[in-house]
Design an enzyme around this catalytic site. Structure first.
Site, PDB file in Angstrom:
ATOM      1  N   TRP A  22       0.853  -1.200   0.000  1.00 47.12           N
ATOM      2  CA  TRP A  22       0.000   0.000   0.000  1.00 47.12           C
ATOM      3  C   TRP A  22       0.883   1.242   0.000  1.00 47.12           C
ATOM      4  CZ3 TRP A  22      -1.240   2.863   4.872  1.00 47.12           C
ATOM      5  CH2 TRP A  22      -2.150   3.914   4.665  1.00 47.12           C
ATOM      6  N   ASP A  50       0.873  -9.037   1.026  1.00 45.23           N
ATOM      7  CA  ASP A  50      -0.474  -8.474   1.077  1.00 45.23           C
ATOM      8  C   ASP A  50      -0.592  -7.286   0.142  1.00 45.23           C
ATOM      9  OD1 ASP A  50      -3.160  -8.157   2.693  1.00 45.23           O
ATOM     10  OD2 ASP A  50      -2.276  -6.153   2.572  1.00 45.23           O
ATOM     11  N   TYR A  55      -5.086  -0.505  -4.558  1.00 43.16           N
ATOM     12  CA  TYR A  55      -3.793   0.156  -4.396  1.00 43.16           C
ATOM     13  C   TYR A  55      -3.272   0.604  -5.760  1.00 43.16           C
ATOM     14  CZ  TYR A  55      -3.683  -1.942   0.315  1.00 43.16           C
ATOM     15  OH  TYR A  55      -3.968  -2.328   1.599  1.00 43.16           O
ATOM     16  N   SER A 153     -11.482  -6.664   6.730  1.00 40.58           N
ATOM     17  CA  SER A 153     -10.565  -5.599   7.128  1.00 40.58           C
ATOM     18  C   SER A 153     -11.351  -4.452   7.743  1.00 40.58           C
ATOM     19  CB  SER A 153      -9.765  -5.093   5.923  1.00 40.58           C
ATOM     20  OG  SER A 153      -8.926  -4.013   6.283  1.00 40.58           O
ATOM     21  N   TRP A 206      -2.107  -3.578  10.039  1.00 44.74           N
ATOM     22  CA  TRP A 206      -1.390  -2.637   9.177  1.00 44.74           C
ATOM     23  C   TRP A 206      -0.968  -1.403   9.986  1.00 44.74           C
ATOM     24  CZ3 TRP A 206      -3.692   2.202   8.003  1.00 44.74           C
ATOM     25  CH2 TRP A 206      -5.070   2.312   8.199  1.00 44.74           C
ATOM     26  N   LYS A 217      11.766   9.297  13.555  1.00 46.24           N
ATOM     27  CA  LYS A 217      12.451  10.239  12.656  1.00 46.24           C
ATOM     28  C   LYS A 217      11.739  11.583  12.529  1.00 46.24           C
ATOM     29  CE  LYS A 217      10.376   8.148   8.494  1.00 46.24           C
ATOM     30  NZ  LYS A 217      10.689   7.364   7.284  1.00 46.24           N
ATOM     31  N   GLY A 287       5.796  -2.217   5.103  1.00 44.54           N
ATOM     32  CA  GLY A 287       6.028  -1.724   3.751  1.00 44.54           C
ATOM     33  C   GLY A 287       7.450  -1.221   3.669  1.00 44.54           C
ATOM     34  N   GLN A 293      15.232  -1.304   4.470  1.00 44.84           N
ATOM     35  CA  GLN A 293      14.155  -1.184   5.454  1.00 44.84           C
ATOM     36  C   GLN A 293      13.559  -2.551   5.768  1.00 44.84           C
ATOM     37  OE1 GLN A 293      11.784   1.672   3.248  1.00 44.84           O
ATOM     38  NE2 GLN A 293      12.245   3.285   4.727  1.00 44.84           N
TER      39      GLN A 293
END
Length: 338
Positions: A22, A50, A55, A153, A206, A217, A287, A293
Site C-alpha cells: 500500500w 499483502d 492500491y 478488514s 497494518w 524520525k 512496507g 528497510q
C-alpha cells in the site's frame, strides 16, 4: 529468519512479518525498486505478501505479481482485497456486491499472475449490500478454487460476529481481520480482538509503526525529513498529518528510544515487536521504499518484550494512545466511496 504463526483457527501458517505494498508499489516506488524490496523480503524469509486491487488503482497488484514471477507458488501466501473503487470507477466498480466480488477476483488473479490467492479479504464493510449476498459471493470464490480462505478488514466486533455466523453456515473459512494497530492506535483491543478470538479469526495488522511516526524520525518542532512519508503528496502526507500535527505526541514518541536501546532495537523494530506481543495478532504488515528497510524490520521477528518494558511504554505514551472501540466503525464509509 522470520517466524511463522497460524492464521486464525486454521492450519495455514504465515510469516509474522508480512510484506505489504500500500502507498508504495505503482505510486511512490519505481517498479525496479519495488522488485528489489520484494526480493529483500524473500531473502529474510518473508513468504506472505499483502496487496489490494485498489492500491494505485490495480497497479500495485501487477507490480507484486511481476516481482514474484518465477517463485514457487506453493511456497508463498498471497493476500489481496476487494471493496474500494477500481478501474473507471463506475457504479458497480466498488463495494461488496456479488457482481463486483466475482469480477474483481478475476482481475486480481490476472494481475498477480496466479490461479488463486491464499486469502481474499473484504477491504471494508459494505453498508449498501446485504451481508448474506457478500458472504455467499465469497463462498463461491472459495468453491471455485480462486481463494483458499477469506478475511475482512476494519470490521467491527458485531460485523465480525455476523460474518462469522454466515461463514459457518456456508462452510467457508473466515479466518482473519486486517485492522490498523500500533502502540498509538489500539482501538481493536476492547471489542474486535475478543470477538475475533470467539470466531476463530486473528489479526493481520497494518501500520504497526503508525505511518512511520514510531520510527522516531519525525522530531518535534522540526520539518519532516526530505523523502519521508510526511512530505509525500501522493497520499502518504495526508495519512500521517494527524500525528505530525501533535507536537506533544512526537515528544512522547522520543521517550521510547531508551526502551528500544535497552532491547538493542531500533524504534521501528520496537514498534513492530510491540504489536506481535498480542497473541491474537498473526502478522504485522511492513512496507518499504528501500530493501534495507525490509532487512532492518525483519529483526523484530521473534523479539519478546518483557512485561515491565511493555508497562513503561504505556507510561511514556500516556493519554496519546487512542483506544476508543467506536473508531473502528468510522473506518467503513456509510455509503460506497466514488
Amino acid at each position: 529468519m522470520v517466524n511463522y504463526r497460524y492464521l486464525g483457527n486454521s492450519g495455514l501458517k504465515i510469516t509474522e512479518l508480512t510484506y505489504g505494498n500500500w502507498l508504495t508499489h505503482g505510486s511512490q516506488v519505481e517498479n525496479e525498486q519495488a522488485r528489489a524490496c520484494v526480493n529483500a523480503a524473500l531473502d529474510v524469509g518473508i513468504t506472505t505478501f499483502d496487496t489490494a486491487d485498489a492500491y494505485a488503482n490495480t497497479a500495485a497488484e501487477k507490480v507484486l505479481g511481476e516481482a514474484l514471477k518465477g517463485e514457487r507458488r506453493e511456497s508463498l501466501e498471497i493476500f489481496t482485497k476487494v471493496y474500494f473503487p477500481t478501474g473507471p470507477k463506475g457504479p458497480n466498480d466498488v463495494g461488496l456486491s456479488r457482481k463486483h466480488i466475482l469480477e474483481s477476483i478475476n482481475g486480481s488473479l490476472t494481475r498477480l499472475g496466479t490461479d488463486y490467492v491464499d486469502l481474499y479479504q473484504a477491504h471494508r464493510f459494505d453498508h449498501e449490500t446485504p451481508l448474506e449476498e457478500t458472504m455467499l459471493a465469497f463462498a463461491d470464490v472459495v468453491r471455485q478454487g480462486k481463494a483458499l480462505y477469506i478475511g475482512v478488514s476494519e470490521w467491527t466486533a458485531d460485523q465480525i460476529r455476523a460474518g462469522a455466523a454466515l461463514a459457518k453456515e456456508l462452510r467457508v473459512p473466515l479466518i482473519s481481520n486486517q485492522p490498523q494497530y500500533s502502540m498509538l492506535w489500539r482501538v481493536i483491543e476492547g471489542e474486535v480482538v475478543p470477538a475475533s478470538e470467539e470466531a476463530g479469526l486473528s489479526q493481520v495488522v497494518w501500520s504497526p509503526v503508525a505511518q512511520g511516526v514510531l520510527t522516531g524520525k519525525y522530531l518535534p518542532g522540526k520539518a519532516a525529513p526530505e523523502g519521508s512519508r510526511g512530505t509525500d503528496d501522493k497520499g502518504g502526507k495526508g495519512m500521517i498529518s494527524r500525528f505530525l500535527d501533535d507536537q506533544e505526541l512526537l515528544e512522547r514518541v522520543q521517550g521510547l528510544k531508551p526502551i528500544a536501546d535497552e532491547l538493542d532495537l531500533t524504534m521501528a523494530q520496537l514498534a513492530i515487536a510491540w504489536v506481535l506481543q498480542n497473541a491474537n495478532v498473526a502478522a504485522a504488515i511492513i512496507g518499504a521504499s528501500r530493501p534495507q528497510q525490509v532487512v532492518d524490520n525483519a529483526k523484530a521477528s521473534g523479539v519478546e518484550i518483557p512485561t515491565e518494558l511493555m508497562a513503561r511504554i504505556d507510561v511514556v505514551l500516556g493519554d496519546k494512545v487512542v483506544s476508543d472501540p467506536a473508531r473502528t466503525a468510522q473506518s467503513s464509509p456509510a455509503t460506497r466511496p466514488v
